[in-house]
Design an enzyme around this catalytic site. Structure first.
Site, mmCIF file in Angstrom:
data_model
loop_
_atom_site.group_PDB
_atom_site.id
_atom_site.type_symbol
_atom_site.label_atom_id
_atom_site.label_comp_id
_atom_site.label_asym_id
_atom_site.label_seq_id
_atom_site.Cartn_x
_atom_site.Cartn_y
_atom_site.Cartn_z
ATOM 1 N N HIS A 19 0.822 -1.221 0.000
ATOM 2 C CA HIS A 19 0.000 0.000 0.000
ATOM 3 C C HIS A 19 0.859 1.277 0.000
ATOM 4 O O HIS A 19 0.452 2.286 -0.569
ATOM 5 C CB HIS A 19 -1.005 -0.049 1.157
ATOM 6 C CG HIS A 19 -2.029 -1.152 0.963
ATOM 7 N ND1 HIS A 19 -2.679 -1.768 1.998
ATOM 8 C CD2 HIS A 19 -2.475 -1.757 -0.176
ATOM 9 C CE1 HIS A 19 -3.498 -2.696 1.503
ATOM 10 N NE2 HIS A 19 -3.383 -2.714 0.195
ATOM 11 N N HIS A 42 -7.601 -7.969 -8.281
ATOM 12 C CA HIS A 42 -7.934 -8.832 -7.141
ATOM 13 C C HIS A 42 -8.183 -7.903 -5.950
ATOM 14 O O HIS A 42 -7.283 -7.640 -5.152
ATOM 15 C CB HIS A 42 -6.795 -9.797 -6.829
ATOM 16 C CG HIS A 42 -6.512 -10.773 -7.943
ATOM 17 N ND1 HIS A 42 -5.951 -10.387 -9.137
ATOM 18 C CD2 HIS A 42 -6.734 -12.103 -8.038
ATOM 19 C CE1 HIS A 42 -5.840 -11.445 -9.926
ATOM 20 N NE2 HIS A 42 -6.304 -12.509 -9.273
ATOM 21 N N SER A 104 -6.695 -1.909 -0.888
ATOM 22 C CA SER A 104 -6.275 -1.190 -2.098
ATOM 23 C C SER A 104 -7.414 -0.471 -2.833
ATOM 24 O O SER A 104 -7.224 0.659 -3.285
ATOM 25 C CB SER A 104 -5.522 -2.140 -3.042
ATOM 26 O OG SER A 104 -6.284 -3.295 -3.304
ATOM 27 N N GLU A 124 -13.364 -8.903 -8.233
ATOM 28 C CA GLU A 124 -13.268 -9.776 -7.063
ATOM 29 C C GLU A 124 -14.175 -10.977 -7.325
ATOM 30 O O GLU A 124 -15.266 -10.823 -7.872
ATOM 31 C CB GLU A 124 -13.696 -9.017 -5.784
ATOM 32 C CG GLU A 124 -13.832 -9.849 -4.528
ATOM 33 C CD GLU A 124 -12.569 -10.624 -4.155
ATOM 34 O OE1 GLU A 124 -11.476 -10.031 -4.093
ATOM 35 O OE2 GLU A 124 -12.697 -11.853 -3.923
ATOM 36 N N GLY A 153 -10.278 -11.451 -12.497
ATOM 37 C CA GLY A 153 -9.472 -10.270 -12.829
ATOM 38 C C GLY A 153 -8.411 -10.568 -13.874
ATOM 39 O O GLY A 153 -8.061 -9.694 -14.677
ATOM 40 N N ASP A 178 -2.853 -8.343 -7.482
ATOM 41 C CA ASP A 178 -2.546 -8.786 -6.117
ATOM 42 C C ASP A 178 -3.317 -10.066 -5.780
ATOM 43 O O ASP A 178 -4.177 -10.075 -4.902
ATOM 44 C CB ASP A 178 -2.957 -7.630 -5.167
ATOM 45 C CG ASP A 178 -2.726 -7.957 -3.704
ATOM 46 O OD1 ASP A 178 -1.847 -8.784 -3.404
ATOM 47 O OD2 ASP A 178 -3.449 -7.379 -2.869
HETATM 48 N N1 SAM Z 1 -5.783 -6.080 -3.238
HETATM 49 C C1 SAM Z 1 -6.404 -6.219 -1.924
HETATM 50 C C2 SAM Z 1 -5.816 -5.175 -0.991
HETATM 51 O O1 SAM Z 1 -4.615 -4.852 -1.111
HETATM 52 O O2 SAM Z 1 -6.556 -4.671 -0.146
HETATM 53 C C3 SAM Z 1 -6.232 -7.610 -1.358
HETATM 54 C C4 SAM Z 1 -6.567 -8.702 -2.311
HETATM 55 S S1 SAM Z 1 -6.365 -10.328 -1.697
HETATM 56 C C5 SAM Z 1 -4.644 -10.522 -1.545
HETATM 57 C C6 SAM Z 1 -6.721 -11.290 -3.117
HETATM 58 C C7 SAM Z 1 -8.226 -11.331 -3.475
HETATM 59 O O3 SAM Z 1 -8.390 -11.899 -4.780
HETATM 60 C C8 SAM Z 1 -9.075 -12.197 -2.545
HETATM 61 O O4 SAM Z 1 -10.094 -11.408 -2.004
HETATM 62 C C9 SAM Z 1 -9.639 -13.293 -3.453
HETATM 63 O O5 SAM Z 1 -10.971 -13.659 -3.125
HETATM 64 C C10 SAM Z 1 -9.606 -12.634 -4.811
HETATM 65 N N2 SAM Z 1 -9.487 -13.514 -5.987
HETATM 66 C C11 SAM Z 1 -8.915 -14.741 -6.077
HETATM 67 N N3 SAM Z 1 -8.886 -15.138 -7.373
HETATM 68 C C12 SAM Z 1 -9.419 -14.115 -8.105
HETATM 69 C C13 SAM Z 1 -9.612 -13.899 -9.513
HETATM 70 N N4 SAM Z 1 -9.226 -14.829 -10.410
HETATM 71 N N5 SAM Z 1 -10.152 -12.736 -9.919
HETATM 72 C C14 SAM Z 1 -10.521 -11.785 -9.018
HETATM 73 N N6 SAM Z 1 -10.357 -11.931 -7.676
HETATM 74 C C15 SAM Z 1 -9.821 -13.083 -7.239
#
Ligand code: SAM
Length: 297
Positions: A19, A42, A104, A124, A153, A178
């Site tokens: 971040h 993500h 994020s 998401e 994503g 991410d």
């Molecule tokens: N970027 C966020 C932040 O910094 O606040 C944290 C994201 S977290 C590490 C990863 C997220 O991706 C999870 O909530 C998960 O459910 C989601 N996810 C997993 N596979 C995904 C995909 N193929 N497309 C979109 N989201 C996905």
């Protein structure tokens, strides 16, 4: 699939690195007036309670944000990017104590410029997190500037590039990738999608987070991203933060990295300044330290 919930990890050392990097990059890009398309492939839930059941279980914020806040309290002045990050967190905690943490999508939403027509596109897949994300973004009342989609994503990103031209005619995009790396194939997906994006839109700024764990795919990913950037003649910055092992038996994540393609020219130096403070503040035992490398173009 879907066993990962970011709420367990919110405000940990990886979020601190990610971040700070995200905000410093976006602030710099916004020094130019032209609007930017911001994409979070993500996105997670957007906002997290640091005093809730999820975060108590992992208590990962203790070795992240809370240690940084403790160190910051005894410093007269912090590097600009660290201060900005703490100010953004403080914005959601008007009573002083850090109880709520902006992920994020919320950090980016806070910086959206109405007059420049910045746009934020969020993806998401988790059934619960998409509902939280939709609700949290709606509360910010940013209208059509923000779009939340329940879609993969990785698959959605290339279709958005190149982004539409801004009012001044320039096409600008910043992408945060991410994933949770729950499945091994995420590593290859990241590099394949980035390779595709660099062909579609070579001038975009791409930020990739990855865990540093003893797994060949995790070691290979930053090397692969470096090769892709060099082949595309793009500049890059690679920053890592390792806080050292926790207590005996702790198997939690202790290190991670950010790889940024087409970073602001100031980013490497800004991250060095930031990590000089963050690294020692978060280190467990002797810690393992941090590193910032830059190259390409
Ligand atoms: N970027 C966020 C932040 O910094 O606040 C944290 C994201 S977290 C590490 C990863 C997220 O991706 C999870 O909530 C998960 O459910 C989601 N996810 C997993 N596979 C995904 C995909 N193929 N497309 C979109 N989201 C996905």
């Amino acid at each position: 699939m879907f066993s990962y919930r970011h709420a367990f990890h919110a405000a940990n050392h990886a979020d601190v690195l990610k971040h700070i990097t995200l905000l410093a990059t976006l602030r710099h890009l916004q020094q130019k007036e032209a609007g930017i398309t911001l994409i979070d492939t993500h996105a997670g839930a957007g906002l997290y309670r640091l005093d809730g059941d999820y975060s108590q279980k992992g208590a990962e914020a203790q070795d992240g944000l809370f240690k940084l806040l403790e160190a910051a309290a005894s410093q007269d002045e912090l590097p600009e990017s660290v201060q900005d990050y703490l100010d953004q967190v403080a914005h959601f905690n008007p009573n002083g104590e850090a109880r709520v943490y902006p992920g994020s999508p919320v950090l980016m939403a806070q910086l959206l410029r109405y007059e420049a027509r910045d746009r934020l596109k969020l993806f998401e897949l988790h059934p619960t997190d998409i509902d939280s994300l939709t609700g949290n973004m709606a509360q910010l009342e940013l209208g059509r500037a923000v779009q939340v989609t329940r879609e993969d994503g990785f698959a959605a990103l290339p279709k958005l590039l190149p982004p539409p031209a801004s009012a001044s005619g320039s096409k600008r995009a910043m992408v945060l990738m991410d994933p949770s790396y729950e499945i091994k194939s995420d590593y290859a997906k990241v590099s394949n999608v980035i390779a595709d994006c660099l062909k579609r839109f070579p001038t975009g700024t791409y930020l990739v987070w990855y865990p540093i764990i003893p797994r060949p795919e995790a070691h290979e990913l930053p090397r692969r991203l470096r090769t892709l950037s060099n082949q595309a003649k793009r500049s890059w910055v690679h920053a890592t933060l390792a806080i050292g092992r926790g207590e005996e038996g702790d198997t939690g994540l202790s290190a991670s990295g950010m790889f940024i393609i087409n970073p602001p020219y100031t980013l490497a130096e800004q991250l060095r300044e930031a990590l000089k403070v963050v690294g020692p503040a978060l280190a467990r035992g002797n810690g393992k330290g941090w590193q910032v490398e830059a190259g390409g173009a």
